[in-house]
Design a protein around this motif. Structure first.
Motif, short mmCIF file in Angstrom:
data_model
loop_
_atom_site.label_atom_id
_atom_site.label_comp_id
_atom_site.label_asym_id
_atom_site.label_seq_id
_atom_site.Cartn_x
_atom_site.Cartn_y
_atom_site.Cartn_z
N SER A 114 0.84 -1.20 0.00
CA SER A 114 0.00 0.00 0.00
C SER A 114 0.86 1.24 0.00
N GLU A 155 -8.61 3.79 -5.63
CA GLU A 155 -8.10 3.56 -4.28
C GLU A 155 -9.22 3.33 -3.27
N LEU A 172 -9.37 -0.14 -1.88
CA LEU A 172 -8.28 -0.66 -1.06
C LEU A 172 -8.56 -0.44 0.42
N ASN A 199 -7.17 -1.94 4.31
CA ASN A 199 -6.35 -2.87 5.09
C ASN A 199 -6.89 -3.07 6.51
#
Ligand code: ADP
Ligand code: MG
Length: 699
Positions: A397, A502, A505, A507
């Motif tokens: 990332s 993005e 994405l 985490n």
């Protein structure tokens, strides 16, 4: 168990490359290899020669029959056995198998779901040999993996679109590789599916109509112990289970299935098996076989293997992890970071293609794993949420961030990321970070799609994944092929893609409430909670256009699939609802009533003997149970009404909405009160084995 010679038994029932090379003439072998490796057309003489040798080999291995083995839209496999016999003039028989019987079969297709693709009067569909998946012997039958189509050419199975999606990806990936100066014969996707399952005692299973009819328990109070001690995960495997696993491995190895890892899972009685990965269509065939053989072997051990996604409320259900990557015939994994700046740029481009694909087609990925069973898991904090997002890990990332912002990468060494020029900083393959809450996680050299249900065919999600990635690669190739300066165009494209996608994405913790809010409110990601919500998106214009442009599905096939999947959802829940009604009316209510009677009798008898007894236990239990029978009766009537109303609810979209909004909530309501009654009743009065018995009786 006797000592086994694994290399010797491995693949012993498979007509694999070793067998082909040793038994076919050089010319036939080479020609067949070209068909397998390069999709070259197979000519008749070759098919004849292959069939004849396949027959000899099959007879030597005890086969008497052959079958075209296929994967209709029921989600399981189908086979119709024909024996090799053919009468000879002397009154005997000879064993025959012709080339045309290898290449094409004509099963009566009328009773397989086609979602309107094939009117039942045109019952004939045909099966066509898939030479890229090896033939094998199962139950004295030579099984020939095939695709299944209608005479008008519509795919009636899951394999045909899967093969088409692999071709689409192959086409586009080769365009990209060419830009990097690599000419390869083909790019194939590989998959390693980790399979979870439960094993329970067969005697207990047979006493539970819900398990027998629906594969899951529809009632059952939690036992005093569930999975809270975490003492099952990776725990010592019990002897009966070990015996099962040993036999399972042997059976799978004989079929050339690379069964590799086995362990206990989180829930009591839950286990997992993972094979070594293989090409997607082979992995799909193998996973179907694995599921079938698990169930068969379990029976031989007095066990039943449950593949349902949620056999027991209150403990984890079972899923399947689809580990996916793309590789060239020259052995290069395209999702593996390379050693040189150039290789790394290529890796990043393929990575971006996946990121874009997942963002653009979240809904397709979500609906590819949507079934009534899997709806119980997704978003229930035991499996990823219904929201699709991508996990890359911190290091990768940070690298993407640096590219996006043109800022130095804050890794071990600071460097600006000029792709194709500077070296990409080495990042450790992130094996320590096991973010189990992400539906789609990068795990070093592959992506792991974790939203699949344990009984899902892996064909479905791989069709969507391959097609969506093919679409990203196509867009990339269109841009880059025309670029004046490849390197700067490449850099710009990667940057742009990261900027644009993005939002997908993530985490962080996918189980948290906060993520649901952020994903939906801030990032605008879709949260399709149930099959009824997800499936209709198959027919969204952007999805249909993409799938048709890559020739993965025709318009008619898409309509048929949407209909079949929704029908399946409705039928599944409908059967569950009726099973509940049956169990409540025939067993639970009479059982409670019997116990009420004995409580009342006991209380009245005790009182008649002595005026000093209070009978608190008898009377309070009796009062609550009596109340519960009234409530249960009312709830079961509500459920019956909802089930009846389904018959008149209109089209399949409306029916599936009614299943979601009316039937399922009423089932849950009913269950709650029956489970309460279970806790107030002695085990001896209860008509079905308890959760405790089901989950803890295999040693
Ligand atoms: P975990 O349980 O930690 O997720 P496992 O080792 O049990 O990991 O499973 C990983 C799976 O991923 C295995 O089936 C493995 O063969 C598969 N795999 C490894 N490399 C690739 C690859 N390049 N493409 C597809 N699958 C892969
Ligand atoms: Mg995994």
């Amino acid at each position: 168990m006797e000592k086994q010679n694994v290399p010797e038994i491995f693949g012993s029932l498979v007509f694999d490359d070793r067998v082909m090379r040793s038994r076919l003439s050089d010319k036939v072998y080479q020609s067949l290899r070209r068909t397998i490796d390069e999709n070259a057309e197979l000519d008749e003489d070759i098919a004849e020669a292959v069939a004849s040798e396949m027959r000899n080999w099959a007879l030597e291995h005890g086969a008497t029959h052959y079958t075209h083995w296929f994967q209709p839209l029921t989600g399981i496999t189908a086979e119709k056995h024909d024996s090799f016999i053919s009468p000879s003039p002397d009154g005997g028989v000879i064993m025959e198998f012709a080339g045309k019987e290898l290449i094409k079969g004509e099963p009566d297709a009328s009773s397989f779901p086609s979602g309107g693709l094939r009117a039942t009067f045109e019952a004939r569909g045909y099966t066509a040999w898939d030479p890229t998946s090896y033939a094998f012997i199962k139950d004295h039958t030579l099984c020939i993996p095939t695709a299944f189509c209608s005479y008008s050419g519509d795919a009636l199975d899951k394999k045909t679109p899967l093969l088409r999606s692999m071709q689409a990806l192959n086409r586009q990936a080769k365009r990209i590789l060419k830009l990097f100066g690599h000419e390869v014969k083909n790019v194939r996707t590989s998959v390693g599916p980790e399979q979870e399952y439960f094993l329970i005692d067969r005697e207990m299973f047979e006493k539970r109509p819900d398990l027998v009819y629906t594969g899951r328990t529809l009632f059952g109070a939690m036992p005093p112990k569930g999975q809270e001690l975490d003492d099952h995960y990776f725990g010592v495997i019990k002897p009966r289970v070990i015996a099962f696993m040993e036999e399972l491995n042997t059976e799978l190895w004989k079929l050339g299935i690379l069964a590799k890892t086995e362990h206990n899972e989180v829930a009591p009685a839950q286990h997992e098996l993972a094979p070594i990965f293989s090409t997607t269509n082979v992995a799909t065939d193998n996973n179907q076989l694995t599921m079938e053989i698990m169930q068969k072997v379990a029976r031989r051990h007095g066990l039943v293997c449950l593949l349902h996604e949620k056999p027991f409320a209150g403990v984890n259900g079972s899923g399947k992890h689809n580990n996916w990557s793309m590789a060239t015939d020259t052995g290069v994994n395209l999702l593996s970071p390379g050693d040189t700046p150039y290789e790394n740029a290529q890796f990043l481009l393929f990575l971006c293609a996946v990121i874009q694909a997942v963002d653009d087609y979240q809904d397709l990925l979500r609906l590819s794993v949507a079934t009534a069973g899997n709806d119980h898991r997704l978003g229930a904090n035991e499996a990823p949420p219904a929201i699709i997002s991508v996990f890359l890990g911190d290091e990768l990332s940070a690298i993407l961030d640096a590219i996006k912002n043109d800022t130095p990468y804050q890794g071990k060494e600071k460097s600006v990321m000029k792709l194709g020029v500077d070296s990409l900083p080495k990042f450790s393959v992130d094996s320590t970070d096991r973010n189990r809450t992400s539906p789609f996680a990068f795990t070093g050299n592959k992506f792991e799609f974790r939203s699949l249900g344990s009984s899902n065919s892996i064909a479905c999600c791989n069709i969507m994944l391959n097609a969506a990635v093919a679409e990203s690669l196509k867009q990339f190739a269109d841009k880059l092929e025309g670029a004046a300066d490849f390197e700067s165009a490449l850099h710009a494209l990667i940057r742009e893609t990261i900027q644009k996608h993005e939002r997908i994405l993530f985490n962080g913790n996918g189980y948290g409430e906060a993520w649901v809010e952020e994903a939906v409110q801030v990032r605008g990601l879709s949260n399709l909670k149930t099959t009824a919500d997800a499936m209709p998106h198959l027919l969204d214009q952007k999805n249909m256009e993409m799938l048709m442009a890559h020739k993965v599905f025709t318009e008619a096939e898409l309509h048929s699939r949407c209909e079949i999947m929704l029908e399946n959802y409705c039928k599944t829940v409908n059967i569950e609802g009726h099973t509940m009604v049956d169990m409540v009316r025939k067993s639970y209510l009479p059982a409670i009533e019997g116990y009420l009677y004995s409580l009342a009798k006991a209380a009245s008898l005790m009182r008649s003997v002595s005026g000093n007894v209070r009978c608190n236990y008898e009377i309070s239990t009796m009062e609550r149970l009596s109340e519960l029978t009234d409530i249960i009766l009312e709830k079961v009537e509500c459920l019956e009404d909802a089930l009846e109303a389904l018959k008149h609810s209109g089209d399949i979209i409306a029916t599936s909405a009614a299943v979601r909004d009316e039937v399922l909530p009423k089932m849950e309501e009913l269950r709650k009160y029956v489970d309460e009654a279970e806790m107030l009743s002695p085990e001896s009065c209860w008509p079905f084995p308890s959760y405790g018995k089901l989950l803890f009786s295999v040693y």
